[in-house]
Structure formats: C-alpha cells, structure tokens
Design a protein around this motif. Structure first.
Motif, PDB file in Angstrom:
ATOM      1  N   THR A 126      28.142 -35.945 -27.081  1.00  0.00           N
ATOM      2  CA  THR A 126      28.107 -34.979 -26.244  1.00  0.00           C
ATOM      3  C   THR A 126      29.807 -33.938 -26.226  1.00  0.00           C
ATOM      4  OG1 THR A 126      29.221 -36.839 -25.080  1.00  0.00           O
ATOM      5  CG2 THR A 126      26.819 -36.194 -24.499  1.00  0.00           C
ATOM      6  N   THR A 127      30.730 -34.858 -27.154  1.00  0.00           N
ATOM      7  CA  THR A 127      32.287 -33.552 -26.939  1.00  0.00           C
ATOM      8  C   THR A 127      31.941 -32.422 -28.522  1.00  0.00           C
ATOM      9  OG1 THR A 127      33.475 -34.838 -28.606  1.00  0.00           O
ATOM     10  CG2 THR A 127      33.223 -34.790 -25.902  1.00  0.00           C
ATOM     11  N   ARG A 185      35.663 -29.189 -13.360  1.00  0.00           N
ATOM     12  CA  ARG A 185      35.955 -29.417 -14.284  1.00  0.00           C
ATOM     13  C   ARG A 185      35.066 -27.902 -14.368  1.00  0.00           C
ATOM     14  NH1 ARG A 185      40.980 -30.550 -16.898  1.00  0.00           N
ATOM     15  NH2 ARG A 185      40.981 -29.251 -18.884  1.00  0.00           N
ATOM     16  N   LEU A 186      33.683 -28.184 -14.512  1.00  0.00           N
ATOM     17  CA  LEU A 186      32.193 -27.029 -14.428  1.00  0.00           C
ATOM     18  C   LEU A 186      32.922 -26.092 -13.702  1.00  0.00           C
ATOM     19  CD1 LEU A 186      29.376 -29.574 -15.204  1.00  0.00           C
ATOM     20  CD2 LEU A 186      30.586 -27.891 -16.838  1.00  0.00           C
ATOM     21  N   THR A 246      32.366 -28.539 -24.144  1.00  0.00           N
ATOM     22  CA  THR A 246      34.626 -28.047 -23.989  1.00  0.00           C
ATOM     23  C   THR A 246      34.600 -28.662 -22.013  1.00  0.00           C
ATOM     24  OG1 THR A 246      33.232 -25.650 -25.081  1.00  0.00           O
ATOM     25  CG2 THR A 246      35.408 -25.947 -23.282  1.00  0.00           C
ATOM     26  N   ALA A 247      34.027 -28.495 -21.288  1.00  0.00           N
ATOM     27  CA  ALA A 247      34.254 -29.164 -20.412  1.00  0.00           C
ATOM     28  C   ALA A 247      34.885 -30.315 -20.715  1.00  0.00           C
ATOM     29  CB  ALA A 247      33.858 -28.549 -19.000  1.00  0.00           C
ATOM     30  N   LEU A 248      34.027 -31.263 -20.623  1.00  0.00           N
ATOM     31  CA  LEU A 248      34.155 -32.396 -21.382  1.00  0.00           C
ATOM     32  C   LEU A 248      35.069 -33.333 -21.939  1.00  0.00           C
ATOM     33  CD1 LEU A 248      32.684 -35.684 -20.633  1.00  0.00           C
ATOM     34  CD2 LEU A 248      31.688 -35.702 -22.404  1.00  0.00           C
ATOM     35  N   LEU A 278      25.176 -23.416 -21.624  1.00  0.00           N
ATOM     36  CA  LEU A 278      26.075 -24.514 -20.848  1.00  0.00           C
ATOM     37  C   LEU A 278      25.693 -25.511 -21.726  1.00  0.00           C
ATOM     38  CD1 LEU A 278      25.318 -25.718 -17.950  1.00  0.00           C
ATOM     39  CD2 LEU A 278      23.236 -26.353 -18.445  1.00  0.00           C
ATOM     40  N   PRO A 279      24.745 -26.268 -23.366  1.00  0.00           N
ATOM     41  CA  PRO A 279      25.354 -27.307 -23.714  1.00  0.00           C
ATOM     42  C   PRO A 279      26.990 -27.358 -24.118  1.00  0.00           C
ATOM     43  CG  PRO A 279      23.336 -27.210 -24.106  1.00  0.00           C
ATOM     44  CD  PRO A 279      24.231 -25.406 -23.053  1.00  0.00           C
ATOM     45  N   GLN A 280      26.976 -25.803 -24.743  1.00  0.00           N
ATOM     46  CA  GLN A 280      28.240 -25.319 -24.618  1.00  0.00           C
ATOM     47  C   GLN A 280      29.601 -25.968 -23.813  1.00  0.00           C
ATOM     48  OE1 GLN A 280      30.044 -24.944 -28.082  1.00  0.00           O
ATOM     49  NE2 GLN A 280      31.738 -24.762 -27.470  1.00  0.00           N
ATOM     50  N   MET A 281      29.336 -25.154 -22.313  1.00  0.00           N
ATOM     51  CA  MET A 281      30.506 -25.299 -21.409  1.00  0.00           C
ATOM     52  C   MET A 281      30.329 -26.202 -21.036  1.00  0.00           C
ATOM     53  SD  MET A 281      30.910 -22.103 -22.026  1.00  0.00           S
ATOM     54  CE  MET A 281      31.087 -19.971 -22.137  1.00  0.00           C
ATOM     55  N   LEU A 282      29.121 -27.179 -21.412  1.00  0.00           N
ATOM     56  CA  LEU A 282      29.380 -28.729 -20.761  1.00  0.00           C
ATOM     57  C   LEU A 282      29.939 -29.562 -21.650  1.00  0.00           C
ATOM     58  CD1 LEU A 282      28.862 -31.290 -19.272  1.00  0.00           C
ATOM     59  CD2 LEU A 282      26.490 -30.544 -20.485  1.00  0.00           C
ATOM     60  N   GLU A 287      40.910 -23.471 -21.743  1.00  0.00           N
ATOM     61  CA  GLU A 287      39.609 -24.497 -21.889  1.00  0.00           C
ATOM     62  C   GLU A 287      39.566 -24.736 -23.211  1.00  0.00           C
ATOM     63  OE1 GLU A 287      40.617 -25.809 -18.764  1.00  0.00           O
ATOM     64  OE2 GLU A 287      38.745 -26.621 -18.785  1.00  0.00           O
ATOM     65  N   LEU A 338      34.489 -34.407 -13.679  1.00  0.00           N
ATOM     66  CA  LEU A 338      33.742 -33.226 -14.367  1.00  0.00           C
ATOM     67  C   LEU A 338      32.431 -31.986 -13.512  1.00  0.00           C
ATOM     68  CD1 LEU A 338      32.617 -32.160 -17.243  1.00  0.00           C
ATOM     69  CD2 LEU A 338      30.605 -33.863 -17.215  1.00  0.00           C
ATOM     70  N   LEU A 369      21.333 -32.883 -17.168  1.00  0.00           N
ATOM     71  CA  LEU A 369      22.257 -31.747 -18.091  1.00  0.00           C
ATOM     72  C   LEU A 369      19.588 -31.567 -18.389  1.00  0.00           C
ATOM     73  CD1 LEU A 369      21.852 -28.799 -19.203  1.00  0.00           C
ATOM     74  CD2 LEU A 369      23.124 -31.051 -21.287  1.00  0.00           C
ATOM     75  N   LEU A 386      25.687 -23.173 -15.505  1.00  0.00           N
ATOM     76  CA  LEU A 386      26.658 -24.055 -14.859  1.00  0.00           C
ATOM     77  C   LEU A 386      27.013 -24.676 -13.310  1.00  0.00           C
ATOM     78  CD1 LEU A 386      29.763 -22.655 -16.655  1.00  0.00           C
ATOM     79  CD2 LEU A 386      29.135 -24.874 -16.756  1.00  0.00           C
ATOM     80  N   LEU A 388      35.396 -23.832 -15.237  1.00  0.00           N
ATOM     81  CA  LEU A 388      35.016 -23.234 -15.954  1.00  0.00           C
ATOM     82  C   LEU A 388      33.956 -21.702 -15.527  1.00  0.00           C
ATOM     83  CD1 LEU A 388      34.487 -24.532 -19.367  1.00  0.00           C
ATOM     84  CD2 LEU A 388      33.007 -23.107 -18.841  1.00  0.00           C
ATOM     85  N   ARG A 389      33.400 -22.260 -15.198  1.00  0.00           N
ATOM     86  CA  ARG A 389      32.204 -21.331 -14.582  1.00  0.00           C
ATOM     87  C   ARG A 389      32.933 -20.176 -13.824  1.00  0.00           C
ATOM     88  NH1 ARG A 389      30.615 -20.942  -9.050  1.00  0.00           N
ATOM     89  NH2 ARG A 389      30.860 -23.926  -8.835  1.00  0.00           N
ATOM     90  N   ALA A 422      40.231 -28.451 -25.552  1.00  0.00           N
ATOM     91  CA  ALA A 422      38.654 -28.996 -26.332  1.00  0.00           C
ATOM     92  C   ALA A 422      39.306 -29.424 -27.405  1.00  0.00           C
ATOM     93  CB  ALA A 422      37.337 -28.302 -25.710  1.00  0.00           C
ATOM     94  N   ARG A 446      39.104 -32.679 -29.602  1.00  0.00           N
ATOM     95  CA  ARG A 446      38.294 -33.131 -31.244  1.00  0.00           C
ATOM     96  C   ARG A 446      38.942 -33.256 -32.706  1.00  0.00           C
ATOM     97  NH1 ARG A 446      33.071 -34.889 -31.678  1.00  0.00           N
ATOM     98  NH2 ARG A 446      32.895 -33.244 -33.279  1.00  0.00           N
ATOM     99  N   THR A 480      23.529 -32.758 -26.781  1.00  0.00           N
ATOM    100  CA  THR A 480      23.262 -33.073 -25.896  1.00  0.00           C
ATOM    101  C   THR A 480      22.583 -33.775 -24.731  1.00  0.00           C
ATOM    102  OG1 THR A 480      23.206 -30.743 -24.859  1.00  0.00           O
ATOM    103  CG2 THR A 480      25.443 -31.127 -24.998  1.00  0.00           C
TER     104      THR A 480
END
Lengths: 290, 290
Positions: B229-230, A261-262, B198-200, B192-196, A277, A258, A200, B255, A265-266, A281, A285, A229
C-alpha cells in the motif's frame, strides 16, 4: 518425550504453523481442531497436523497437549482462553496469533500465569494472505516475517522459551513490545492499510458496477498499482470484525488522520506543497527495515 | 526501407519501448534523445536505442525519423508537440505515452492531422515501476499490459496501423477510448492509488520519524500489506506534478470520494455496515479483468 502442540483453528495461519513446525521440529506431535470440519480435514490432508481431535470435549481434556496455539479470530481466542484456563495446569502453555493484543493481555493477566494456572504468552505473527483457509497453508509463510510477543509475565518458563525457539525455527524474527503499543502500531501498519484497501475497492465497485464490462475493463486498465492497493479488499469480514471491535479507537484515529492527509493533498494538487508530500513519502520508502 | 523510430525521453518507459521494439521489430532503427545525457548514455548502453541523437537540433531536423515517440512527463510532451508540428510532414507520425490525455488531444487537434501536417496518435501504456530510469528498462514491461489510445482522428493512416501492430508486438493489448473518459478512469485506477499511497507513506513518515529505529521497526512489522500500500510512495514528483496539473479536477473528485468513504467506514467500525463494506470490496476483487 516429544512436545505435543494443539492448534485450535486450522485455517491459513494455524495450518501454516503446522507445516512449518513439521519442518522445524519433526519430533513434535501436532494435533488440530477447527470449528469447520472441512477446514480440519483439509489441514490433515495437506499434512499440517498429525491428528484431528474429534470435538471440543477432546480439546478441553486436561492433558490434551503441552502447548496450545489459539489460531482463530480474536473473539474466539478470548472465548477459548476462558474455557481452557480452568482445565489446564502450570506445566502447560497457551499462546496465540491474535491480531490485537490489549484485550487478550488483560484477560490473560486475570486467568493465567498464577500459581496452579497455565502460562499464557500472547503472540502475533506479521504474516498472512488476503485469502484464508488450510488449502493455502504454506510452510514458508513466516520466513523473514516478524513474530511479535506482548508478554504478560516477564519471568519466562521453559515451555515459553521452547515456543520462542520453535517460532525462530519457522524462520521468523521475534520481537517483544507492550500490548497497548502493539495495538497502536498495528493500527498504523496493518489495520489502516486493510481499511483503506477495503474502502477503495468498495468505492470502485459502487462507482463502476453499473456496467459489468466497465468493471472488468477498469481492472484491466488499472494494472499493478490498482491490484496492489485493492488486494486486501479480498480479506474476509469474519476476521476483521474482531479486529475492528477490539481495536476500535486506534483504528479510528489512524483513519481520521489519513482522511485529513488526503484532503490536504487534494487541496494542494497544484501547489508546491505536493512536492513536499512526495518528498516525505519518498523518505519513508527509502528507510530500510530493521 | 526500415522504419526509423525516435524515442524522445529514454527513461524507464522510453527505454523499455526501445528494448521491446528490438525484439518485436528487429528491422526498425531506434533513435533516442533525452534531456539528461546520463539517461541517454544508459539507454544506449543497455541496448534500448541504436543511436543517440546529439541534441535538440538533430531531433528537430525535418526528416529525423518516421515515428516520434514522446516518452517524457506530460508538460514536456506538450512542449515537444509544439516544436515538432512546424517541421514535420504528412508522412510522419507522432505518438506519446503521456499519463493524461485531454490536454494532449486538444493540442493535437490544433496542430496535427491536417493537410500538410504530421499525424498524431495519443497513447498511454498502463505499465510502469515506482522507480524510473533507463537502468530499470525491461523488454517485458508491456507484456499483458493494456496500451490505451485516445485517437484524435478516426481515419487511420498506414503509419498509425504500423505503430499499433508494433505495440501489439510488444505484448500489450490495445484499447481505444475518449480522452475525457480516459482521464476520468485513470484518475480512479491510477492517480487515486498513487495519491493514496503517497499520503499514507508521508503520514507514516511524519508519525514515526522522530525515532529512526522506530521507523525501521514499523516497516519490519508492517509486512506485505504495508509494503504494497506504500510502494507507490517511491514514485517521483517530477512525473506526478504534470499529472496533477493536467488532471486536477478528476483527481480531486476521486480523493474527495475516498475521504468520505473512509469516514463512513470509520463511523461504522462497530456496526453491521462494516460487513457490507467488506462484502462490496470482496465483490470488486472477485471480478475477473477483461
């Protein structure tokens, strides 16, 4: 008689162990050595070690220490294991903090824990910072962290029990697991977060660096989400090269998962699947750590 | 006469603005309304608003306030813009904190900033937490943060200048940019950081949740790298649905670019190209924010 502990590699982790041991086991004598004289001098200056060994010969003297802590990247750990095995005896323990364990355990099974040979207890503290060096050493680095062991030999000797007690004294929770499982789990919880943070940060650098003001503005706009991130993007290649080389397949599998998975999501940014999703997530958490 | 500011949506951002305004502009009167009576009561309880409006009719009274702050997710912001435009006049200002700006700016150009119509100044504070709600409201949330504006009309009225001064008074740095550019940049640094994340988090949940103890152990082993990262995996779908719906194409592009970058890294775990990726990421992290 006080235990003599020799830390090979007095960077962030090695020097932090030294500081933590000073507090947890003040009667131990902490020796240190590093390939970089500046790092070694800094470790001495911050009080992480009592004495700096003058060179590799002193490290390899047969009775240099009771416990040897290998606190370098993984490839030099493997190298030190080869060098130390012929000169040590059954009364000595070698342990390490290497980030991958399968190759270390396989080598340890060949060279240690046999009649006439030193003991080897593979270890891995789950702690660190994105920047290295003895200057950042922190006596509290392991407080509340998990310190994993992947034992080669289930019969524990007194010195191993002593080391485990010292690790607990540093504030860490110890946990044992198999080396192969260790490397798989660490691929998920440590190596994948590192690789995605590197990817990233590198992608953002390439996308925005044509305009240096733009790059600075992007980081200002980004806020905490971007900072967190990409934080691991500061991590040094020198350490991660060895992890990538000694855990290639598990890391590749997590990266591939991953990527998929991305893509999923996309393809679902405008469908109810996005809700699923986020819900999944959210559940991750909401799980409390053990 | 004191400025009357009506906050529509007294969740985390709206209530934090209320608290920050109490400190920065104690002579203002802060009114509030929320679709959720519990959130509205909480905002009143924590002192984020002086008075809770009793319902939508009170909000839509022609002279309810001087400044209206729309602090809901993006789709309700678009809805409120439609409802408010017919009842307000040139002496009133509507502003917002919506996470995407292009659709808002397009609607504002149609309904506001015309003779006889109220003013509209689109805004976006780059601050937040992964969990919402007035209970987490924080008067310091905007200190040091960037507060973006994407003006529809370059001729600034006195009330807009006043709102910008209030935003600066909350400790934020203001910055103007075009709405399309805003949405592109925010796709990179926020969406992008959010979606990443969430996906992770979702991927880890699916990988490890067969064994609840395993899931807790994984989080314990993971440490700070995994936590950071999560962390955004806790974010609520309710807010991100609207962002995904109103910025679909830019998010999809970022993404896709990240998927390709991860694949590139995966294919180079054992080659010198890995060094280049780490070096590029290191450069991104070394850039100081403006």
């Amino acid at each position: 008689m006080s235990t003599r502990i020799l830390i090979l590699g007095t960077g962030l982790i090695g020097a932090s162990v030294g500081l933590a041991l000073k507090a947890a086991a003040p009667d131990s004598k902490i020796l240190g050595w590093d390939a970089d004289p500046a790092e070694l001098a800094k470790a001495l200056e911050v009080g992480a070690i009592d004495e700096a060994l003058p060179g590799r010969e002193a490290v390899l003297a047969p009775d240099a220490a009771d416990i040897y802590l290998l606190a370098t990247p993984v490839l030099p750990i493997l190298d030190w294991m080869q060098r130390l095995a012929p000169v040590l005896n059954e009364q000595q323990l070698v342990t390490d903090v290497g980030s991958t364990k399968l190759e270390i355990v396989e080598l340890a099974a060949k060279l240690y824990n046999q009649p006439g040979k030193a003991r080897f207890l593979p270890g891995h503290p789950m702690a660190g910072k994105e920047s290295g060096g003895a200057a950042l050493a922190d006596a509290e680095l392991f407080c509340g962290a998990t310190w994993l062991f992947t034992p080669v030999d289930q019969n524990e000797c007194a010195l191993e029990a002593h080391w485990r007690a010292l690790v607990a004294g540093m504030g860490a929770q110890t946990q044992d697991l198999g080396a192969e499982r260790h490397d798989e789990v660490c691929a998920w919880v440590s190596h994948l977060p590192q690789m995605l943070s590197t990817a990233l940060a590198a992608l953002l650098q390439d996308t925005f660096s044509a305009d240096p003001d733009g790059l600075a503005a992007v980081q200002a706009i980004g806020g905490r989400a971007l900072r967190e991130t990409t934080r691991l993007g500061s991590s040094p290649y020198s350490m991660w090269r060895d992890i990538a080389l000694t855990n290639t397949e598990p890391i590749a599998q997590t990266l591939h998962a991953l990527e998929q998975r991305l893509a999923h999501l996309r393809e679902n940014l405008r469908t109810p699947e996005l809700r699923e999703e986020f819900a999944t997530a959210n559940r991750f958490r909401a799980t409390k750590k053990s």
